[in-house]
Scaffold this motif. Sequence first.
Motif, PDB file in Angstrom:
ATOM      1  N   LEU A 179      20.965  27.439  64.575  1.00  0.00           N
ATOM      2  CA  LEU A 179      21.580  27.567  63.268  1.00  0.00           C
ATOM      3  C   LEU A 179      22.961  28.188  63.589  1.00  0.00           C
ATOM      4  O   LEU A 179      23.210  29.007  64.699  1.00  0.00           O
ATOM      5  N   SER A 180      23.961  27.741  62.732  1.00  0.00           N
ATOM      6  CA  SER A 180      25.274  28.313  62.832  1.00  0.00           C
ATOM      7  C   SER A 180      25.447  29.178  61.884  1.00  0.00           C
ATOM      8  O   SER A 180      25.476  28.756  60.641  1.00  0.00           O
ATOM      9  N   ILE A 181      25.730  30.517  62.129  1.00  0.00           N
ATOM     10  CA  ILE A 181      25.827  31.505  61.022  1.00  0.00           C
ATOM     11  C   ILE A 181      27.142  32.182  61.367  1.00  0.00           C
ATOM     12  O   ILE A 181      27.419  32.595  62.275  1.00  0.00           O
ATOM     13  N   GLY A 182      27.856  32.180  60.240  1.00  0.00           N
ATOM     14  CA  GLY A 182      29.347  32.764  60.569  1.00  0.00           C
ATOM     15  C   GLY A 182      30.109  33.291  59.217  1.00  0.00           C
ATOM     16  O   GLY A 182      29.368  33.323  58.137  1.00  0.00           O
ATOM     17  N   THR A 183      31.003  34.085  59.468  1.00  0.00           N
ATOM     18  CA  THR A 183      31.851  34.577  58.496  1.00  0.00           C
ATOM     19  C   THR A 183      33.241  34.437  58.656  1.00  0.00           C
ATOM     20  O   THR A 183      33.833  34.134  59.785  1.00  0.00           O
ATOM     21  N   VAL A 184      33.796  33.900  57.225  1.00  0.00           N
ATOM     22  CA  VAL A 184      35.474  33.897  57.535  1.00  0.00           C
ATOM     23  C   VAL A 184      36.255  34.731  56.508  1.00  0.00           C
ATOM     24  O   VAL A 184      35.830  34.767  55.313  1.00  0.00           O
TER      25      VAL A 184
END
Lengths: 563, 289
Positions: A249-254
Motif C-alpha cells: 500500500l502507498s499511504i501518505g500525506t500532502v
Amino acid sequence: MSTESDDTGEYEHYEAVVVGCGPGGAAAAARLADHGVETLVLERGTEAGSKNVSGGLIYAEESAAYTIDDLFDGFREAAAERPVTDYHIHNIAGNKVKSYELTDLHEHDTDWCDAVLRRQMDSWLERRVHEKTSETGGGVLTDVRVNGLLRENGEIVGVTCDELDPIKADLIVGADGVNSELARDAGLMDWEEPDEWFQGVKAVVDMEPDVVNDRFGIDDDEGVAHLFSGDLFEDVRGGGFLYTNEDSLSIGTVFHLDSLVEENAEPHELLDALLTHPLLAQWLRDDYDEREYSAKLVPDSKKVAHPEPYQDRLVLVGDAAGQMQAQGPIIKGMNHAVTAGALAADAFVVTRDDAESEAAGRRYAQMLEKSGTMDKLRPRRYELSRGVGEHDLVESAVDRVLESRVGSLAVGNPIANGLLKRAYNSPFLVSMLPDTSTGYVTLPTVIGEQHGRTIHWGSEIEPPTLEERIGDLTYDTDVGNPHIELRDESAEASGAAVHACPVSAEDFGGGCYRSETVKTNGTEETLVSLDTQPCIECGTCAIVADTEWEHPRGGKGVEYREG
Amino acid sequence: MRSIVLTKGVPDFSEGAVSFDEDGHLERGKTPTVMNPNDKFAVQAALQTRVRHGGHVSGMSMGPPGYADVLKEAMETVYTDDNYLLSDRELAASDTWATAITLCAGLETYQEEVGDIDIVFAGFKSADGETGQTGPQTAWAMDWPIVTHVLALDIDPDERVLRAKRLVEGDIDEIETVEVPLPCFVVTDPEFEPTYRKASHRLTHKQLRAETEERAADHEEHLTTWNHEDLNLDPDYIGLDGSPTIVSSVDPIPKAPSEREATMIDPGDEDEMSEMLEEMQPYATGAGD
C-alpha cells in the motif's frame, strides 16, 4: 554524436540532451527518438526511479495530447501496479468519519488511472528509452549529474556535468525534477515562497496480494484510492491518501509547505496520525510492515507552472517547470510531465530548420497552451476566484459561519449531504476550491461531525520511529562532499527546517537539521546545524532555510527501492 | 587497436576465503582461485583503450584448466572479446623465466593465427609470487618496449604512439611522461584509474557490457586452449625443467606473541562504559590538556 576533436578537449555534441529519466524526460526522449533525433539522456540516479517519489497515481486523460501508454507499449502491464477502480474521500472529525465515493470526479476525463511505484516504473521506462535512443545514436547514461547550463556568448548551448565533460546540444530538455538545477540556473524557477509548494510524505507498506484483495474487497486487477481530510492533522492544511499496489500500500500525506512551517508541524508525525487513525485499522490491522519512508516537494502549478518554460535551447518539462496539478483532492503530475515531454519533442522537430535558438521553446509553449495543458495547470477559474477565496477576512468569516450552529446545520442537513457529494464530484467546483483551511480542515471537520458515523475500534499500529525509518533507507554517502551548505545558521533564518525537513525533528539528533543552544560570553543563542547524511533530497530546506542547495553527485545520496 | 591482457589466477587471500593449515602453510585445495588483484588495473586499462579507440581485446593466461574461470572473470568484468589459455602438464611449476618464454610463444602464436597486437597489458606483480618479473621478461622475450607503473594513458593510433604517465618511486614520488612506439607492453600501477569523461565513451562502455552478458554466459565458445605443441615449445625449456630458479627452503613467518586481551562492552550499558573510561583515563593525552 559528432566530436569536434577528441584530443583537444573540445565538447561533444548531440542533437538533443534530456536531463532526467522520469516520465517527462522519458516521454521527451522516446518521442525524439521516434522522430530520428540523436538523443542523449542523463540520469543522476544509479538507475532511473532511484531518486523519484510520487504519491502514486498516474492518469491517462481522455483529453491529453499524449499519454504514457501512447508512447510506451505495454506500460500498464509491465510498469504499473493496480488500476484505481474505486475512489473515496473521508471527512474526519475525531473518531467520526463521513465518507463519500468520489468515483465520478476521479473518472472525469480519465481513460485509466493506475497506482505506481517509481523505482519499478521509471527503471522500466529507462530500459525502453535506452533501446529507442540507442537506435538514433544516443542512449541513457545513469550516475551522471548535470550541474548547470553551458553558455557561449551568454546563450545556452549545452549542459555541464559532475562526471562528464560539458556537452553541447541543439535542444536541452530539463526534466530534472522538482529541484531542477537547470530551471534555477536559467532563472525560470526559484525556491523562495513556501506557499507555492506542497510537501508529500509517504510510507510503502508491505501486504500480500491476497490480503490486499481481502481487506479492500477487490480482485487482482482492481484497486482503490482513499483520501482523508479533516481535523486528523490539526490545523495543518492538507490531506492524506491510501492507494493499493500489487503487494503493498502507498499511504501518505500532502501538506501546504507554508502551513507546515506556520504550525511547526513534524511531517512524519502527521503521517503517523494518519497511519494510526482508527479508520485505517480496518485495512492495516496489527501487522504493519513499512518497506520505505519517502518524501517529495510538490510544486503548486496554479501558482508556479511557468507559462513560457523555455530559454534559448532549453525547455523545461514536468516538475522542473512546475507542472504539477494539485486541485482539490486530485493530484496529477506525471501525466502532465508526459504530455509536456512529448510536446517539447514535437516542437523541436517541427522547428528544426529554424536557425533561431528559441524557436523550439516558443513552439513548445504554444503547444502547451493549445493542447489545453496549461489551462489544466493554471485554471482561469482559479485565477478568478483566488482573489476572493484566499482573502483572510473572507476565510475567517466563512469558517465562523461553518463552525456556528447555523452553518453546521446547513452543511449538516440531509439535503446538504447529497449536495456535498455532488459538489465533491464536480470538476468545476473542485477547480475553484481556495487553498485555505476552509476546504482542507473546517469543511471536512464539520461534515465529519454532522454526517459522520463514529468508529468505535482503536488502532494497534506502531509506526517505526524516524530513526528506524532513516536506518532502513539505502544511502551511498558522498563522504566529505556535502551537497547542501547552510548559509545562515541562525534560528530565524533556518530554524524552520528542524521541523519541516521530513528527516529531522526537534530533539532528534539523527536527522539533517538540529537546533543547538550555544552559550557565548554569558548570552545564550539557538543555532541550527546540518548533517546531510540522512538527506532524502526533497528540497524542503532549500525553501524554508537559508542554504546553498545542490543535488549530490551522480549515484550518490539516497537510493529509493520503492519510490 | 588490438590488445592482449595478461592475467593470472592466484589464491584468494581475502579474509574468509584463504585457508592455512596448522603450520601456517597455504591450503591450495581449500582456497579458491581468483584473478590476481593487480591484474584488475591492467584489464581496466585494456578496456579504456577499447572504449576510446575501438578494436578487439583478448585475455591470455598460462595455468591449469581451472584458470578458465579467471579468464571468464576478465570477460565479465572488462568485456574481453575472447580468451586464450596456455595450459599443459609440461608447463607446470614454471618460474618467471619459463612463464615469460611460454607467454611470448603464446603472443607470437596469437599474432600468426589471430592478428597483429598493438598493446599487451599486464598487472605489476602477482599476489602469490610477488616477483614483478614476468611482465618485463615477456617484453624482453618479445623484444618490445615496455612502460611500467603506468597511471594514465593516451594513444595516438594514427601516429602509432602511446604516451603514458608513469610513477617513479623514490624519496619523493615523481610522475614522468614517456612516449613509446606501438607495439609495446604496458604494466599498470595499482593507482591506475580509467576515466570516461565523454558521454560517447560511457555509451560504448554500456553497449559493451550488454554484449558481454550474452558472451560470458557461453564462455567456453570464446575460449581457445593451446598446449606446448600448439605453441611450438620444447619441453626442456619450459615448466620445471626450463626454470632456472631454485628455491632452497621456505621459512614460515612466526606468529607474533599475543598478550592482548579483549573485553566486549555494550555501548548502551552506562556502567560498563564509565568503567572503561575510568580505565582509559590514565592514558589520556592531548585533548583537554
